[in-house]
Design a protein around this motif. Structure first.
Motif, PDB file in Angstrom:
ATOM      1  N   GLY A 467       0.828  -1.193   0.000  1.00 42.57           N
ATOM      2  CA  GLY A 467       0.000   0.000   0.000  1.00 42.57           C
ATOM      3  C   GLY A 467       0.862   1.243   0.000  1.00 42.57           C
ATOM      4  O   GLY A 467       2.102   1.181   0.001  1.00 42.57           O
ATOM      5  N   GLU A 468       0.259   2.399   0.034  1.00 42.07           N
ATOM      6  CA  GLU A 468       0.965   3.670   0.012  1.00 42.07           C
ATOM      7  C   GLU A 468       1.144   4.176   1.436  1.00 42.07           C
ATOM      8  O   GLU A 468       0.181   4.313   2.180  1.00 42.07           O
ATOM      9  N   ILE A 469       2.408   4.448   1.808  1.00 42.00           N
ATOM     10  CA  ILE A 469       2.755   4.931   3.143  1.00 42.00           C
ATOM     11  C   ILE A 469       3.332   6.340   2.997  1.00 42.00           C
ATOM     12  O   ILE A 469       4.092   6.624   2.058  1.00 42.00           O
ATOM     13  N   GLN A 470       3.006   7.216   3.936  1.00 40.59           N
ATOM     14  CA  GLN A 470       3.498   8.589   3.909  1.00 40.59           C
ATOM     15  C   GLN A 470       4.428   8.835   5.099  1.00 40.59           C
ATOM     16  O   GLN A 470       4.103   8.489   6.238  1.00 40.59           O
ATOM     17  N   TYR A 471       5.581   9.436   4.781  1.00 38.55           N
ATOM     18  CA  TYR A 471       6.576   9.794   5.790  1.00 38.55           C
ATOM     19  C   TYR A 471       6.800  11.305   5.746  1.00 38.55           C
ATOM     20  O   TYR A 471       6.644  11.954   4.703  1.00 38.55           O
ATOM     21  N   ARG A 472       7.234  11.848   6.884  1.00 44.97           N
ATOM     22  CA  ARG A 472       7.668  13.236   6.937  1.00 44.97           C
ATOM     23  C   ARG A 472       8.679  13.402   8.069  1.00 44.97           C
ATOM     24  O   ARG A 472       8.727  12.590   9.001  1.00 44.97           O
ATOM     25  N   CYS A 473       9.520  14.473   7.959  1.00 43.76           N
ATOM     26  CA  CYS A 473      10.552  14.769   8.948  1.00 43.76           C
ATOM     27  C   CYS A 473      10.242  16.099   9.621  1.00 43.76           C
ATOM     28  O   CYS A 473       9.770  17.037   8.971  1.00 43.76           O
ATOM     29  N   GLU A 474      10.530  16.163  10.902  1.00 43.67           N
ATOM     30  CA  GLU A 474      10.519  17.416  11.636  1.00 43.67           C
ATOM     31  C   GLU A 474      11.924  17.653  12.179  1.00 43.67           C
ATOM     32  O   GLU A 474      12.628  16.705  12.532  1.00 43.67           O
ATOM     33  N   ALA A 475      12.343  18.941  12.221  1.00 49.97           N
ATOM     34  CA  ALA A 475      13.692  19.274  12.687  1.00 49.97           C
ATOM     35  C   ALA A 475      13.656  20.579  13.458  1.00 49.97           C
ATOM     36  O   ALA A 475      12.874  21.482  13.144  1.00 49.97           O
ATOM     37  N   LYS A 476      14.504  20.664  14.480  1.00 48.83           N
ATOM     38  CA  LYS A 476      14.695  21.904  15.229  1.00 48.83           C
ATOM     39  C   LYS A 476      16.125  21.925  15.737  1.00 48.83           C
ATOM     40  O   LYS A 476      16.778  20.878  15.871  1.00 48.83           O
ATOM     41  N   ASN A 477      16.625  23.134  16.029  1.00 42.35           N
ATOM     42  CA  ASN A 477      18.033  23.308  16.350  1.00 42.35           C
ATOM     43  C   ASN A 477      18.411  22.765  17.715  1.00 42.35           C
ATOM     44  O   ASN A 477      19.569  22.468  17.961  1.00 42.35           O
ATOM     45  N   SER A 478      17.480  22.651  18.625  1.00 41.10           N
ATOM     46  CA  SER A 478      17.772  22.080  19.936  1.00 41.10           C
ATOM     47  C   SER A 478      16.476  21.582  20.531  1.00 41.10           C
ATOM     48  O   SER A 478      15.371  21.901  20.051  1.00 41.10           O
ATOM     49  N   LEU A 479      16.607  20.778  21.574  1.00 40.90           N
ATOM     50  CA  LEU A 479      15.412  20.232  22.218  1.00 40.90           C
ATOM     51  C   LEU A 479      14.576  21.324  22.866  1.00 40.90           C
ATOM     52  O   LEU A 479      13.369  21.165  23.083  1.00 40.90           O
ATOM     53  N   HIS A 480      15.233  22.454  23.189  1.00 33.45           N
ATOM     54  CA  HIS A 480      14.525  23.536  23.871  1.00 33.45           C
ATOM     55  C   HIS A 480      14.013  24.598  22.902  1.00 33.45           C
ATOM     56  O   HIS A 480      13.411  25.572  23.330  1.00 33.45           O
ATOM     57  N   ASN A 493       5.676   4.076  -2.364  1.00 31.01           N
ATOM     58  CA  ASN A 493       4.984   2.948  -2.975  1.00 31.01           C
ATOM     59  C   ASN A 493       5.803   1.686  -2.722  1.00 31.01           C
ATOM     60  O   ASN A 493       6.964   1.600  -3.123  1.00 31.01           O
ATOM     61  N   VAL A 494       5.182   0.745  -2.085  1.00 32.79           N
ATOM     62  CA  VAL A 494       5.880  -0.472  -1.696  1.00 32.79           C
ATOM     63  C   VAL A 494       5.933  -1.419  -2.883  1.00 32.79           C
ATOM     64  O   VAL A 494       4.920  -1.674  -3.550  1.00 32.79           O
ATOM     65  N   ILE A 495       7.112  -1.903  -3.148  1.00 32.14           N
ATOM     66  CA  ILE A 495       7.290  -2.891  -4.215  1.00 32.14           C
ATOM     67  C   ILE A 495       7.099  -4.274  -3.624  1.00 32.14           C
ATOM     68  O   ILE A 495       7.820  -4.676  -2.705  1.00 32.14           O
ATOM     69  N   VAL A 496       6.082  -4.986  -4.171  1.00 30.83           N
ATOM     70  CA  VAL A 496       5.825  -6.359  -3.729  1.00 30.83           C
ATOM     71  C   VAL A 496       6.642  -7.286  -4.615  1.00 30.83           C
ATOM     72  O   VAL A 496       6.560  -7.213  -5.852  1.00 30.83           O
ATOM     73  N   PRO A 497       7.437  -8.163  -4.069  1.00 30.25           N
ATOM     74  CA  PRO A 497       8.243  -9.062  -4.893  1.00 30.25           C
ATOM     75  C   PRO A 497       7.366  -9.913  -5.801  1.00 30.25           C
ATOM     76  O   PRO A 497       6.237 -10.272  -5.472  1.00 30.25           O
ATOM     77  N   LEU A 498       7.881 -10.224  -6.966  1.00 32.01           N
ATOM     78  CA  LEU A 498       7.140 -11.003  -7.953  1.00 32.01           C
ATOM     79  C   LEU A 498       7.076 -12.464  -7.528  1.00 32.01           C
ATOM     80  O   LEU A 498       8.009 -13.006  -6.931  1.00 32.01           O
ATOM     81  N   SER A 499       5.943 -13.098  -7.892  1.00 31.10           N
ATOM     82  CA  SER A 499       5.761 -14.521  -7.581  1.00 31.10           C
ATOM     83  C   SER A 499       4.709 -15.090  -8.522  1.00 31.10           C
ATOM     84  O   SER A 499       4.041 -14.356  -9.257  1.00 31.10           O
ATOM     85  N   GLN A 500       4.552 -16.405  -8.481  1.00 29.54           N
ATOM     86  CA  GLN A 500       3.529 -17.132  -9.241  1.00 29.54           C
ATOM     87  C   GLN A 500       3.534 -16.707 -10.705  1.00 29.54           C
ATOM     88  O   GLN A 500       2.531 -16.254 -11.262  1.00 29.54           O
ATOM     89  N   MET A 501       4.641 -16.884 -11.330  1.00 31.34           N
ATOM     90  CA  MET A 501       4.761 -16.490 -12.734  1.00 31.34           C
ATOM     91  C   MET A 501       4.216 -17.586 -13.636  1.00 31.34           C
ATOM     92  O   MET A 501       4.482 -18.776 -13.445  1.00 31.34           O
ATOM     93  N   THR A 502       3.434 -17.191 -14.642  1.00 37.30           N
ATOM     94  CA  THR A 502       2.871 -18.137 -15.614  1.00 37.30           C
ATOM     95  C   THR A 502       3.152 -17.632 -17.014  1.00 37.30           C
ATOM     96  O   THR A 502       3.209 -16.422 -17.255  1.00 37.30           O
ATOM     97  N   LEU A 503       3.308 -18.585 -17.945  1.00 39.98           N
ATOM     98  CA  LEU A 503       3.514 -18.278 -19.356  1.00 39.98           C
ATOM     99  C   LEU A 503       2.473 -19.039 -20.162  1.00 39.98           C
ATOM    100  O   LEU A 503       2.453 -20.273 -20.156  1.00 39.98           O
TER     101      LEU A 503
END
Length: 730
Positions: A467-480, A493-503
């Protein structure tokens, strides 16, 4: 005697002398040269040592030869002598000393032929005790003393040392065995003087023992320096000091003296009489002040020192900032303050504070407190405190305003594959350290603190569900810090490994008629984009490559031919993995109409072959007819058998077959043998006697049929006419 006669006698003398020299030349060979040290190689100082060169030389006449001997010490020639006898050469070392020690060799030279002996080492032990002489045993303080140190009997290169009560006061180098020097004894009392020396050789240095001690009495000068400082009670910083330096008990009227007044390493004043110096008590490095008063007369120097303690009026101010971390453009508070002050002399309100640089500084209304707006770059401040003429500066305060976090970025370094860890990077501009926090679908994942420039915050994560996952970063110069920067959302976008191949193959039958279209359809389970490749077994080059966002793709061969019969397979990859299908065996068959055409062609070919065989068979058979329609008798000469004639050889009379062509009969009562011209074969008999036999009106007629049924006609004399037949030949 005339001139010509003298000239002749001179030439004769030269000739006779040359002949004598030629006759006296002899051959020789230096066999060996040996050096012998007598009495032994190791001797004590003062021993007489003999160096004996013994040479063995073989000659052709036995007469003596001029021999040049050289004595070498440490590879340097020290003595050379030429002798005319074969006796040993002797070199004497009388009263050998340490300097005589070394490595000796003997070298023999006879008319340019040389030989060198083996080296022999001479060791001499012991140095003579030095002797010290002084010109005076009683001197005044500062007066020069002349001294002489002697190394009796020693030779070589010397270093002499002079000592005053075991303290070295002089060092003198000499090439002779004695050294002279002068020195002054600055302090009164009894001084014991002695000397020693060292001899340097090419290989080592040899020290001697101490000389005799010589006692010297030094009369001390009565002059003494005097140092006075006022006030002599507690001194506070900023108090005025009066310092005097003078010489006392000096009674000589003929000699003068000189005074020197110093504070630490700073020379305050000099003079030939009492020195007075006024100053303000301001300690520098410490709270104590040290003064030095010196008097110098006849190269004699005497001094006295005094150290006074100075109470600090107020301490050196310190400059601090609040808050300790400041960002560009923010207001900060700078405080200049002296922690301590002498309440006996001043009050705290007496202290005045100044901030540097002091342009456009808003005041807070409190002494030593200043409100300052942080600049865009680094800057320095200092402050000073002043009271009763004493001014003290603080240390420099360097202020580096921080830069708020900006331009925050988030990115992935790897492909995001289901159930595999991947890297997420967060980076921004701003002052260090920077605290980064990673959120996954607004849920905090972790934090990182970056303390180095050009470094990224590295986070690791794993996605277990597609599925689709969303990430983000927060930053500050000090804890205070109350200002936080946030990045944009990063959709993964997550890549699902390929399987069950048919020809799959269309048509589904693996036996495909030639000329049709052949479709290969490859499908997998997973996420795209997927790269499909079709291969023919045995080949590493794909027949076709196709990248698509779908999980299936096709490949078409049109039209198929017999050459397309083979095994095929498909490969698929999507960045997570690569899969391969099973091999599919494809057989391309010939179409039905082509098979039918080949069958018909084969049947026709077979029929043609049968007809040709029948014709050939019929031609090979000759059918005799009961009676020939035409009989022709001829008498001819024997001829050579021709390829175009058909003859028969037997024991019977010669029979000749003649082909007679008749025109088509117009009699309807007669059935034609065939269409076109008829060919009739007549049998002619030749008599062996040259006379024709009685004619036999019966004949055999052969008919050639073209793939038709033939028939035999009987002779009919009424129908046939013989007018056109050739006449018999006689």
């Amino acid at each position: 005697m005339g001139l010509p006669q003298r000239f002749i006698l001179t030439l004769l003398s030269i000739y006779l002398y040359s002949a004598t020299v030629v006759n006296t030349q002899q051959e020789f060979k230096i066999q060996s040269v040996e050096l012998i040290i007598e009495p032994r190689n190791d001797v004590t100082a003062g021993t007489n040592v003999t160096l004996r060169c013994h040479a063995t030389v073989s000659t052709s006449t036995g007469k003596g030869l001029n021999r040049e001997y050289k004595i070498l010490k440490n590879d340097k020639i020290v003595y050379t002598k030429t002798i005319g006898s074969s006796e040993d050469f002797v070199y004497q070392l009388h009263n050998a000393r340490v300097f005589s020690a070394g490595l000796y060799q003997c070298k023999l030279d006879i008319q340019g032929d040389t030989k060198l002996s083996k080296a022999q080492r001479l060791n001499v032990q012991g140095l003579s005790q030095p002797v010290l002489h002084l010109a005076m045993n009683v001197v005044n303080e500062g007066e020069e003393v002349r001294a002489t140190c002697i190394a009796p009997g020693e030779i070589g290169s010397f270093i002499f040392f002079f000592f005053d009560n075991d303290e070295q006061i002089r060092r003198v180098e000499e090439l002779s065995n004695q050294a002279k020097t002068t020195f002054r004894l600055s302090s009164g009392g009894v001084h014991k003087i002695h000397c020693s020396y060292k001899i340097r050789t090419a290989e080592d240095t040899f020290p001697s023992t101490k000389s005799n001690n010589v006692t010297v009495s030094v009369k001390e000068l009565s002059i003494t320096p005097a140092l006075k400082i006022s006030p002599d009670s507690t001194i506070y910083e900023g108090d005025h000091l009066n310092i005097s330096c003078s010489a006392q008990n000096f009674h000589s009227s003929s000699e003068g003296y000189k005074l020197f007044l110093s504070q630490g390493t700073k020379l305050l004043r000099t003079g030939n009489s009492t020195i007075n110096h006024n100053m303000v008590a301001v300690p520098k490095a410490s709270e104590a002040l040290t003064f030095d008063c010196r008097v110098e007369v006849r190269n004699v120097e005497k001094y006295t020192k005094k150290t006074i303690s100075v109470v600090e009026l107020f301490s050196v101010p310190s400059l601090t900032m609040s808050p300790t971390e400041i960002f560009q453009g923010e207001i900060m508070t700078l405080t200049c303050n002296s922690d301590r002050f002498a309440s006996q002399r001043i009050n705290r309100e007496d202290l005045e504070y100044t901030l540097y640089p002091s342009k456009n500084l808003p005041s807070s209304g409190k002494p030593g407190v200043f409100n300052v707006k942080a600049l865009q770059n680094d800057f320095n401040y200092t402050c000073s405190a002043e009271a009763r003429g004493i001014k003290k500066d603080s240390k420099t305060l360097m202020i580096r305003p921080k830069v708020h976090v900006s331009a925050l970025k988030i990115l992935t370094e790897d492909k995001v594959i289901l159930k595999k860890s991947f890297t997420i990077l967060c980076q921004s501009n701003g002052s260090l350290p920077i605290n980064y926090t990673l959120f996954k679908d607004n849920v905090q994942v972790g934090t990182k603190v970056i303390r180095e420039r050009n470094r990224q915050a590295v986070f690791m994560d794993v996605i277990n569900e597609p599925g689709e996952i969303q990430y983000r970063c927060e930053a500050k110069n000090s804890l205070h810090s109350n200002k936080t920067g946030s990045s944009q959302y990063l959709s993964v976008n997550v890549i699902v490994p390929l399987s069950q191949m048919t020809l799959a193959v269309i048509p589904s039958s693996l036996e495909i008629p030639e000329g049709k279209e052949l479709h290969f359809i490859c499908s997998v389970n997973g996420t795209g984009p997927v790269t499909f490749k079709w291969y023919r077994t045995g080949s590493v080059v794909p027949l076709q490559t196709n990248t698509t966002t779908e999980t299936y793709s096709s490949f078409v061969i049109k039209p198929v031919s017999k050459n397309d019969s083979d095994e095929y397979y498909c490969e698929a990859s999507n960045g997570a993995n690569k899969v391969r299908s099973e091999n599919v065996n494809v057989q391309v068959l010939m179409p039905l109409w082509k098979k039918s055409l080949i069958v018909v062609a084969c049947l026709l070919l077979l029929l043609v072959l049968l007809l040709v065989a029948s014709v050939l068979y019929i031609k090979s058979k000759r059918v005799k007819v009961d009676r020939a329609e035409v009989s022709v008798w001829s008498k001819r000469k024997p001829e050579t058998e021709s390829d175009d004639e058909i003859s028969e050889v037997s024991n019977e009379p010669n029979v000749e077959y003649t082909e007679v062509v008749h025109a088509r009969s117009t009699d309807p009562a007669r059935v034609p043998l065939r269409k076109g011209t008829d060919t009739v074969y007549s049998e002619l008999q030749n008599s062996p006697h040259g006379a024709a036999d009685p004619p036999d009106y019966g004949s055999v007629e052969y008919a050639e049929l073209n793939r038709e049924q033939f028939e035999i006609s009987q002779y009919d004399p009424q129908v046939h006419s013989y007018q056109d037949l050739p006449e018999p030949v006689d």
